[in-house]
Design a protein around this motif. Structure first.
Motif, PDB file in Angstrom:
ATOM      1  N   GLU A   1      44.338 133.856  28.787  1.00  0.00           N
ATOM      2  CA  GLU A   1      44.319 135.151  29.469  1.00  0.00           C
ATOM      3  C   GLU A   1      43.107 135.983  29.083  1.00  0.00           C
ATOM      4  N   GLY A   2      42.579 135.736  27.870  1.00  0.00           N
ATOM      5  CA  GLY A   2      41.496 136.582  27.381  1.00  0.00           C
ATOM      6  C   GLY A   2      42.022 137.834  26.722  1.00  0.00           C
ATOM      7  N   ALA A   3      43.209 137.733  26.133  1.00  0.00           N
ATOM      8  CA  ALA A   3      43.818 138.888  25.450  1.00  0.00           C
ATOM      9  C   ALA A   3      43.007 139.227  24.217  1.00  0.00           C
ATOM     10  N   PRO A   4      42.913 140.518  23.856  1.00  0.00           N
ATOM     11  CA  PRO A   4      42.197 140.903  22.627  1.00  0.00           C
ATOM     12  C   PRO A   4      42.770 140.161  21.441  1.00  0.00           C
ATOM     13  N   SER A   5      41.900 139.682  20.572  1.00  0.00           N
ATOM     14  CA  SER A   5      42.371 138.850  19.467  1.00  0.00           C
ATOM     15  C   SER A   5      42.650 139.658  18.204  1.00  0.00           C
TER      16      SER A   5
ATOM     17  N   HIS B   1      31.905 122.858  26.914  1.00  0.00           N
ATOM     18  CA  HIS B   1      32.078 122.758  25.459  1.00  0.00           C
ATOM     19  C   HIS B   1      31.840 124.085  24.743  1.00  0.00           C
ATOM     20  N   ALA B   2      30.658 124.647  24.884  1.00  0.00           N
ATOM     21  CA  ALA B   2      30.302 125.836  24.103  1.00  0.00           C
ATOM     22  C   ALA B   2      31.185 127.025  24.459  1.00  0.00           C
ATOM     23  N   GLN B   3      31.423 127.223  25.755  1.00  0.00           N
ATOM     24  CA  GLN B   3      32.235 128.370  26.188  1.00  0.00           C
ATOM     25  C   GLN B   3      33.668 128.247  25.681  1.00  0.00           C
ATOM     26  N   THR B   4      34.204 127.038  25.668  1.00  0.00           N
ATOM     27  CA  THR B   4      35.557 126.827  25.161  1.00  0.00           C
ATOM     28  C   THR B   4      35.644 127.223  23.690  1.00  0.00           C
ATOM     29  N   HIS B   5      34.675 126.782  22.916  1.00  0.00           N
ATOM     30  CA  HIS B   5      34.657 127.138  21.496  1.00  0.00           C
ATOM     31  C   HIS B   5      34.529 128.643  21.308  1.00  0.00           C
ATOM     32  N   ALA B   6      33.672 129.263  22.105  1.00  0.00           N
ATOM     33  CA  ALA B   6      33.479 130.703  21.973  1.00  0.00           C
ATOM     34  C   ALA B   6      34.761 131.470  22.277  1.00  0.00           C
ATOM     35  N   VAL B   7      35.495 131.045  23.288  1.00  0.00           N
ATOM     36  CA  VAL B   7      36.733 131.731  23.659  1.00  0.00           C
ATOM     37  C   VAL B   7      37.806 131.549  22.586  1.00  0.00           C
ATOM     38  N   VAL B   8      37.972 130.360  22.089  1.00  0.00           N
ATOM     39  CA  VAL B   8      39.085 130.050  21.192  1.00  0.00           C
ATOM     40  C   VAL B   8      38.875 130.623  19.780  1.00  0.00           C
ATOM     41  N   LEU B   9      37.629 130.744  19.339  1.00  0.00           N
ATOM     42  CA  LEU B   9      37.344 131.104  17.949  1.00  0.00           C
ATOM     43  C   LEU B   9      38.061 132.366  17.464  1.00  0.00           C
TER      44      LEU B   9
ATOM     45  N   TYR C   1      31.220 139.998  19.137  1.00  0.00           N
ATOM     46  CA  TYR C   1      31.527 139.533  20.486  1.00  0.00           C
ATOM     47  C   TYR C   1      31.239 140.622  21.523  1.00  0.00           C
ATOM     48  N   ALA C   2      31.548 141.862  21.184  1.00  0.00           N
ATOM     49  CA  ALA C   2      31.291 142.957  22.126  1.00  0.00           C
ATOM     50  C   ALA C   2      29.798 143.142  22.352  1.00  0.00           C
ATOM     51  N   VAL C   3      29.024 143.074  21.286  1.00  0.00           N
ATOM     52  CA  VAL C   3      27.566 143.218  21.404  1.00  0.00           C
ATOM     53  C   VAL C   3      26.981 142.105  22.263  1.00  0.00           C
ATOM     54  N   LEU C   4      27.503 140.902  22.071  1.00  0.00           N
ATOM     55  CA  LEU C   4      26.941 139.732  22.761  1.00  0.00           C
ATOM     56  C   LEU C   4      27.524 139.518  24.152  1.00  0.00           C
ATOM     57  N   ASP C   5      28.556 140.285  24.526  1.00  0.00           N
ATOM     58  CA  ASP C   5      29.262 140.072  25.789  1.00  0.00           C
ATOM     59  C   ASP C   5      29.701 138.607  25.880  1.00  0.00           C
ATOM     60  N   ALA C   6      30.442 138.184  24.874  1.00  0.00           N
ATOM     61  CA  ALA C   6      30.810 136.783  24.708  1.00  0.00           C
ATOM     62  C   ALA C   6      31.869 136.351  25.713  1.00  0.00           C
ATOM     63  N   PRO C   7      31.988 135.034  25.958  1.00  0.00           N
ATOM     64  CA  PRO C   7      33.067 134.510  26.806  1.00  0.00           C
ATOM     65  C   PRO C   7      34.428 134.939  26.277  1.00  0.00           C
ATOM     66  N   LYS C   8      35.368 135.197  27.191  1.00  0.00           N
ATOM     67  CA  LYS C   8      36.632 135.801  26.780  1.00  0.00           C
ATOM     68  C   LYS C   8      37.878 134.992  27.127  1.00  0.00           C
ATOM     69  N   ALA C   9      37.886 134.255  28.247  1.00  0.00           N
ATOM     70  CA  ALA C   9      39.141 133.679  28.730  1.00  0.00           C
ATOM     71  C   ALA C   9      38.946 132.253  29.226  1.00  0.00           C
ATOM     72  N   LEU C  10      39.843 131.364  28.826  1.00  0.00           N
ATOM     73  CA  LEU C  10      39.767 129.974  29.273  1.00  0.00           C
ATOM     74  C   LEU C  10      39.983 129.855  30.776  1.00  0.00           C
TER      75      LEU C  10
END
Length: 345
Positions: A341-345, A246-254, A289-298
């Motif tokens: 893919e985790g493409a830059p947003s 759940h949480a990782q999906t939200h983090a990636v899509v946001l 996101y860069a500071v936090l090293d956030a999730p990037k790709a589904l």
């Protein structure tokens, strides 16, 4: 619209605080819901309560059959109050029980999910996640104990906190948003950005955790009023269809939803940028996101690439008609490909 509940901040004092809330309800048979993973955190709380049952079958996205077993357990134990100790899945299971039994919930969050501050429920039937809002699903009391989150792994803190940030962002254009929702969400974004930076540097920082909990609460309150916008509709479809975390999906899509809607939501763009201390909302979020090293790709969380085409029709049907940017099969497909893919947003 704000919802009626009691909120208690009790750092390192949740057992006593929960016991006081149980007593205030006049309850004397507690069903405590906590997964095996949360047992150590729940033990001191259980020791202070008149226990009828401890229930530990907690499953992500609350499958309907899991909810039915919990409801049966509540009936058999003759519980008169539910105490949930855990993240969004735990709170969600408590809500599922409350929906059919009417039992009051006292929620003790151990993540930043925010479910404790909303009347929104979710149940998964097969590969479909259904959601709704019901006053019986709103916890009567919430006890925030920052000490319970000091052992939360850094990666989970980040993902969970960004899930809370998604509540704030979606509240800017949810189908029933209003200026109060947007004001609460703006302050929630500011608090979450500050709190998550602190927690990412020092996971045991009580001040950082409380700041993040405060932001998560504001975001959830705003979200409960504004209701689910584009972001949450996408994540609910993907989560139920592919059993994604759940949480990782939200983090990636946001970030992808933010980029999609910003050109047609100038007021939201200004509010979000200001809250993030940035000139532009998307740049501010990217820097965080860069500071936090956030999730990037589904794709890193188990979503198959061929699932994109399967998900698009359900997502198009779910997104509210008043979304700032009009929805088409092509632009939703492109968004999902970028998130996969985790493409830059």
């Amino acid at each position: 619209m704000t919802l009626p509940q009691r909120v208690v901040f009790a750092p390192d004092a949740s057992p006593q605080a929960v016991a006081e809330q149980v007593s205030a309800l006049g309850a004397n048979r507690v069903m405590l819901i906590a997964s095996e993973r949360e047992a150590t955190l729940a033990d001191p709380i259980a020791a202070e309560l008149p226990m009828a049952l401890r229930h530990d079958e907690v499953v992500m996205h609350v499958p309907a059959e899991v909810a039915e077993r919990a409801r049966l357990a509540a009936a058999q134990s003759r519980a008169d109050v539910l105490v949930t100790v855990g993240g969004g899945s735990t709170t969600g299971l408590g809500k599922a029980v409350a929906l059919t039994t009417g039992l009051p919930i006292i929620a003790v969050p151990t993540t930043y999910a925010g479910s404790e501050a909303t009347n929104v429920w979710g149940l998964t039937d097969g590969r479909t996640k259904n959601t709704g809002a019901d006053e019986r699903a709103l916890p009567r009391s919430v006890v925030y104990d920052a000490a319970l989150l000091t052992s939360l792994p850094a990666a989970m803190s980040v993902a969970s906190g960004l899930n809370a940030l998604a509540h704030c962002v979606d509240s800017m254009w949810g189908p029933q948003t209003d200026p109060i929702d947007q004001a609460l969400a703006t302050e929630g974004i500011r608090a979450l950005a500050a709190g998550l930076r602190a927690v990412s540097c020092e996971g045991s920082s009580i001040d950082g955790i409380e700041q993040t909990l405060y932001g998560a609460y504001l975001g959830a309150v705003a979200f409960a009023s504004a209701q689910s916008g584009m972001h949450h509709k996408i994540c609910h479809v993907l989560g139920g269809m592919f059993n994604l975390p759940h949480a990782q999906t939200h983090a990636v899509v946001l970030p992808h939803v933010l980029k999609f809607n910003l050109p047609n939501a100038p007021n939201a763009a200004t509010r979000i940028a200001t809250a993030l201390g940035a000139n532009r909302a998307d740049a501010g979020l990217a820097e965080l996101y860069a500071v936090l090293d956030a999730p990037k790709a589904l794709k890193e969380y188990g979503m198959p690439e061929d699932g994109i085409a399967e998900a698009v029709p359900a997502i198009r049907a779910a997104i509210p008609d008043n979304n700032p940017t009009p929805i088409t099969e092509e632009n939703i497909t492109a968004l999902l490909h970028a998130a996969w893919e985790g493409a830059p947003s």
